[in-house]
Write a protein that holds these residues in place. Sequence first.
Motif, mmCIF file in Angstrom:
data_model
loop_
_atom_site.group_PDB
_atom_site.id
_atom_site.type_symbol
_atom_site.label_atom_id
_atom_site.label_comp_id
_atom_site.label_asym_id
_atom_site.label_seq_id
_atom_site.Cartn_x
_atom_site.Cartn_y
_atom_site.Cartn_z
ATOM 1 N N MET A 1 0.815 -1.181 0.000
ATOM 2 C CA MET A 1 0.000 0.000 0.000
ATOM 3 C C MET A 1 0.864 1.252 0.000
ATOM 4 O O MET A 1 0.455 2.275 -0.518
ATOM 5 N N THR A 2 2.041 1.199 0.545
ATOM 6 C CA THR A 2 2.896 2.368 0.655
ATOM 7 C C THR A 2 3.250 2.935 -0.705
ATOM 8 O O THR A 2 3.190 4.142 -0.905
ATOM 9 N N SER A 3 3.597 2.092 -1.652
ATOM 10 C CA SER A 3 3.955 2.610 -2.974
ATOM 11 C C SER A 3 2.756 3.271 -3.642
ATOM 12 O O SER A 3 2.909 4.246 -4.362
ATOM 13 N N ALA A 4 1.573 2.761 -3.405
ATOM 14 C CA ALA A 4 0.370 3.373 -3.969
ATOM 15 C C ALA A 4 0.132 4.749 -3.360
ATOM 16 O O ALA A 4 -0.303 5.672 -4.045
ATOM 17 N N LEU A 5 0.426 4.934 -2.089
ATOM 18 C CA LEU A 5 0.192 6.205 -1.409
ATOM 19 C C LEU A 5 1.104 7.316 -1.906
ATOM 20 O O LEU A 5 0.743 8.486 -1.844
ATOM 21 N N ARG A 6 2.246 6.982 -2.392
ATOM 22 C CA ARG A 6 3.194 8.003 -2.858
ATOM 23 C C ARG A 6 2.632 8.822 -4.016
ATOM 24 O O ARG A 6 3.037 9.958 -4.218
ATOM 25 N N ALA A 7 1.697 8.256 -4.758
ATOM 26 C CA ALA A 7 1.105 8.953 -5.900
ATOM 27 C C ALA A 7 -0.073 9.831 -5.489
ATOM 28 O O ALA A 7 -0.632 10.523 -6.323
ATOM 29 N N GLY A 8 -0.462 9.796 -4.229
ATOM 30 C CA GLY A 8 -1.581 10.594 -3.747
ATOM 31 C C GLY A 8 -2.787 9.725 -3.449
ATOM 32 O O GLY A 8 -2.873 8.577 -3.897
ATOM 33 N N PRO A 9 -3.736 10.241 -2.687
ATOM 34 C CA PRO A 9 -4.866 9.424 -2.235
ATOM 35 C C PRO A 9 -5.804 8.972 -3.352
ATOM 36 O O PRO A 9 -6.321 7.857 -3.304
ATOM 37 N N VAL A 10 -5.999 9.792 -4.362
ATOM 38 C CA VAL A 10 -6.900 9.400 -5.452
ATOM 39 C C VAL A 10 -6.282 8.256 -6.252
ATOM 40 O O VAL A 10 -6.941 7.254 -6.551
ATOM 41 N N ALA B 1 -3.951 6.244 -5.192
ATOM 42 C CA ALA B 1 -3.828 5.086 -4.305
ATOM 43 C C ALA B 1 -5.122 4.298 -4.288
ATOM 44 O O ALA B 1 -5.114 3.066 -4.387
ATOM 45 N N ARG B 2 -6.235 5.002 -4.170
ATOM 46 C CA ARG B 2 -7.538 4.324 -4.152
ATOM 47 C C ARG B 2 -7.749 3.564 -5.458
ATOM 48 O O ARG B 2 -8.151 2.402 -5.464
ATOM 49 N N ARG B 3 -7.474 4.213 -6.580
ATOM 50 C CA ARG B 3 -7.656 3.584 -7.888
ATOM 51 C C ARG B 3 -6.771 2.351 -8.039
ATOM 52 O O ARG B 3 -7.224 1.288 -8.474
#
Length: 58
Positions: free
Chosen positions: A1-10, A12-14
């Motif tokens: 999940m951490t790598s997804a969060l680096r791109a921002g919350p939108v 990351a959710r996608r």
Amino acid sequence: MTSALRAGPVAARRRLLAALDRRGYPAELAIAVVDEALGAVAVAGSGSGADPADDGPF
């Protein structure tokens, strides 16, 4: 999940929803789980001043 969060919350959710979809999880369940997890990360990071995407020293 951490790598997804680096791109921002939108993003990351996608990304997280797409990953769960590829593994066959029902959309309603995936949405509920991802939204809860991202909400927990936002709450955990809001009071500490720390970056919620920070895994550690590396």
